[in-house]
Design an enzyme around this catalytic site. Structure first.
Site, PDB file in Angstrom:
ATOM      1  N   ALA A 196       0.844  -1.196   0.000  1.00  0.00           N
ATOM      2  CA  ALA A 196       0.000   0.000   0.000  1.00  0.00           C
ATOM      3  C   ALA A 196       0.875   1.240   0.000  1.00  0.00           C
ATOM      4  O   ALA A 196       2.041   1.204   0.403  1.00  0.00           O
ATOM      5  CB  ALA A 196      -0.932   0.008   1.216  1.00  0.00           C
ATOM      6  N   ASP A 197       0.281   2.332  -0.444  1.00  0.00           N
ATOM      7  CA  ASP A 197       0.968   3.622  -0.381  1.00  0.00           C
ATOM      8  C   ASP A 197      -0.086   4.704  -0.171  1.00  0.00           C
ATOM      9  O   ASP A 197      -1.197   4.617  -0.718  1.00  0.00           O
ATOM     10  CB  ASP A 197       1.749   3.899  -1.665  1.00  0.00           C
ATOM     11  CG  ASP A 197       2.717   5.067  -1.487  1.00  0.00           C
ATOM     12  OD1 ASP A 197       3.712   4.900  -0.755  1.00  0.00           O
ATOM     13  OD2 ASP A 197       2.462   6.149  -2.049  1.00  0.00           O
TER      14      ASP A 197
END
Length: 206
Positions: free
Chosen positions: A85-86
């Site tokens: 994720a970011d």
């Protein structure tokens, strides 16, 4: 207890993402990428020229998931789905990264003061040589922040490892007037979207 083959790898150093996965009962092991090496980070978080925030967060997340999949094979680890994720904070189309020092943190927070900004979190799941992905956008409105408040906040350690210089679940909660969207997404892992991706890979959440 879930069977062992429902365990995933989490390709993230974020303690908040670990906490959120535990919240929904997902079993995981960490598969960490290097952010410091003689050749630089394994996945660069630099923004490409002219790149829009939505494109940026999708690209970086996908690159993290796909590089982690290669790392799993290089290290000869048991093959499992990989979650990456970011999160990025955006104001007026400008991407705010992690501030390097108090001056940069104060400048970011002044830009957010009294205004509504966007928090974009993209989640990617690498499974059986495919990458499936979802991106969630929330809108966060800050109160007006005075200089004394900014100085006190920037003197803490909280701003310096977080996009936009704040964490919704931390001290900066006192800055927030309104949230429209996903609280867990603002923390760094939108749980509804994450659960949907895991379900597609055959990993039960409920």
């Amino acid at each position: 207890m879930k069977p062992a083959d429902h365990k995933i790898y989490l390709a993230s150093k974020s303690p908040r993402r670990r906490e959120l996965l535990r919240q929904i009962g997902v079993e995981f092991e960490l598969l960490l990428l290097r952010d410091q090496s003689p050749r630089g980070p394994e996945v660069s978080e630099d923004v490409l020229p002219g790149e829009k925030a939505a494109d940026y967060v999708v690209r970086v997340t996908r690159e993290k998931a796909e590089y982690a999949a290669k790392t799993m094979l290089w290290r000869r680890l048991p093959v499992r789905p990989i979650l990456a994720a970011d999160t990025t904070v955006v104001i007026d189309g400008r991407i705010l990264g992690k501030p390097a020092d108090p001056g940069e943190a104060a400048a970011m927070l002044k830009a957010l003061s009294g205004r509504t900004h966007q928090v974009l979190t993209s989640v990617a799941l690498r499974h059986e040589e495919e990458t499936i992905q979802a991106t969630q956008t929330s809108h966060v409105t800050f109160a007006q922040l005075d200089d004394d408040m900014l100085r006190a906040y920037c003197a803490t350690q909280e701003p310096y490892d977080k996009a936009g210089g704040y964490a919704v679940q931390g001290l900066a909660a006192v800055f927030i007037e309104n949230i429209a969207g996903s609280y867990s997404g603002i923390m760094g892992l939108p749980l509804r979207e994450t659960a949907q991706l895991l379900k597609q890979a055959g990993i039960p959440v409920l």
